[in-house]
Write a protein that holds these residues in place. Structure first.
Motif, mmCIF file in Angstrom:
data_model
loop_
_atom_site.group_PDB
_atom_site.id
_atom_site.type_symbol
_atom_site.label_atom_id
_atom_site.label_comp_id
_atom_site.label_asym_id
_atom_site.label_seq_id
_atom_site.Cartn_x
_atom_site.Cartn_y
_atom_site.Cartn_z
ATOM 1 N N ARG A 78 67.250 -48.931 -146.284
ATOM 2 C CA ARG A 78 66.909 -47.676 -145.607
ATOM 3 C C ARG A 78 65.789 -47.894 -144.605
ATOM 4 N N ALA A 79 64.821 -48.734 -144.989
ATOM 5 C CA ALA A 79 63.727 -49.043 -144.068
ATOM 6 C C ALA A 79 64.248 -49.772 -142.838
ATOM 7 N N CYS A 80 65.207 -50.668 -143.022
ATOM 8 C CA CYS A 80 65.798 -51.385 -141.880
ATOM 9 C C CYS A 80 66.561 -50.428 -140.965
ATOM 10 N N ILE A 81 67.304 -49.501 -141.529
ATOM 11 C CA ILE A 81 68.044 -48.528 -140.722
ATOM 12 C C ILE A 81 67.074 -47.648 -139.949
ATOM 13 N N ALA A 82 66.023 -47.191 -140.614
ATOM 14 C CA ALA A 82 65.015 -46.372 -139.927
ATOM 15 C C ALA A 82 64.306 -47.171 -138.844
ATOM 16 N N LEU A 83 64.089 -48.465 -139.086
ATOM 17 C CA LEU A 83 63.438 -49.317 -138.095
ATOM 18 C C LEU A 83 64.315 -49.495 -136.857
ATOM 19 N N VAL A 84 65.624 -49.580 -137.056
ATOM 20 C CA VAL A 84 66.543 -49.695 -135.917
ATOM 21 C C VAL A 84 66.444 -48.463 -135.021
ATOM 22 N N PHE A 85 66.211 -47.300 -135.596
ATOM 23 C CA PHE A 85 66.050 -46.079 -134.807
ATOM 24 C C PHE A 85 64.626 -45.932 -134.274
ATOM 25 N N ALA A 86 63.633 -46.489 -134.970
ATOM 26 C CA ALA A 86 62.243 -46.307 -134.572
ATOM 27 C C ALA A 86 61.819 -47.232 -133.436
ATOM 28 N N ILE A 87 62.387 -48.415 -133.350
ATOM 29 C CA ILE A 87 61.967 -49.364 -132.305
ATOM 30 C C ILE A 87 62.276 -48.851 -130.894
ATOM 31 N N PRO A 88 63.494 -48.376 -130.596
ATOM 32 C CA PRO A 88 63.709 -47.818 -129.251
ATOM 33 C C PRO A 88 62.847 -46.584 -128.985
ATOM 34 N N ALA A 89 62.578 -45.806 -130.025
ATOM 35 C CA ALA A 89 61.704 -44.645 -129.850
ATOM 36 C C ALA A 89 60.285 -45.089 -129.515
ATOM 37 N N ALA A 90 59.823 -46.167 -130.140
ATOM 38 C CA ALA A 90 58.488 -46.679 -129.843
ATOM 39 C C ALA A 90 58.406 -47.213 -128.419
ATOM 40 N N VAL A 91 59.458 -47.876 -127.959
ATOM 41 C CA VAL A 91 59.478 -48.367 -126.570
ATOM 42 C C VAL A 91 59.431 -47.190 -125.599
ATOM 43 N N ALA A 92 60.231 -46.163 -125.870
ATOM 44 C CA ALA A 92 60.215 -44.970 -125.020
ATOM 45 C C ALA A 92 58.857 -44.278 -125.083
ATOM 46 N N GLY A 93 58.259 -44.234 -126.270
ATOM 47 C CA GLY A 93 56.932 -43.630 -126.417
ATOM 48 C C GLY A 93 55.860 -44.396 -125.669
ATOM 49 N N TYR A 94 55.975 -45.717 -125.662
ATOM 50 C CA TYR A 94 55.021 -46.544 -124.919
ATOM 51 C C TYR A 94 55.064 -46.197 -123.437
ATOM 52 N N HIS A 95 56.260 -46.184 -122.868
ATOM 53 C CA HIS A 95 56.375 -45.948 -121.430
ATOM 54 C C HIS A 95 56.025 -44.510 -121.061
ATOM 55 N N ALA A 96 56.385 -43.561 -121.900
ATOM 56 C CA ALA A 96 56.036 -42.163 -121.615
ATOM 57 C C ALA A 96 54.527 -41.954 -121.699
#
Length: 157
Positions: A78-96
């Motif tokens: 479950r942590a791996c699945i959540a991480l797959v969704f969280a990494i692109p969100a973190a990249v988008a959050g960084y740039h925003a």
């Protein structure tokens, strides 16, 4: 007039931050849909066909992620699945966050630090929002927890 502009700018930045945190979970489906749309357009499907393919792929990735996260009971998976969704969100959050920081600050160390903090917060938000997709507990354990225990009386015999 300048005061009105400052007030509206603060509200606009607040709105975009709220929008970023709300839509953080959908970064991976958006990226997958966008990639599928570019690939479909490259292979000659046209603008309308590429758009439809993007919607189908994005919805499919989101549904697959929700189903997998709800079905898997092993915490590390479950942590791996959540991480797959969280990494692109973190990249988008960084740039925003970096873009918002450049509105107020010059490019430098402080804007980079704020961008990393924003990436961490947005990625963490996406991580925790994945927990929303967990179905309520079912079965015997949920039944036992929801029904208060009845005192047992010895049978008269």
């Amino acid at each position: 007039m300048i005061i009105l502009g400052i007030i509206l700018s603060v509200f606009a930045i607040g709105f975009f931050c709220w929008l970023l945190f709300t839509l953080a979970v959908y970064a991976l489906p958006f990226y997958a849909g966008l990639t599928a749309a570019f690939a479909a357009y490259h292979y000659g499907y046209g603008v309308l066909g590429s758009g439809l393919i993007a919607i189908v792929v994005g919805a499919g990735v989101l549904a697959l992620g929700q189903i997998l996260f709800a079905a898997v009971r092993i915490p590390s998976l479950r942590a791996c699945i959540a991480l797959v969704f969280a990494i692109p969100a973190a990249v988008a959050g960084y740039h925003a966050t970096l873009g918002i920081a450049h509105i107020c600050l010059s490019a430098g160390t402080l804007s980079q630090v704020l961008a990393y903090v924003g990436a961490t917060l947005v990625g963490g938000t996406a991580w925790t929002r994945m927990a929303i997709f967990i179905p309520p507990a079912t079965g015997e354990a949920a039944q036992d927890a929801s029904v208060p225990s009845q005192p047992s009386f010895p049978a008269n015999g």
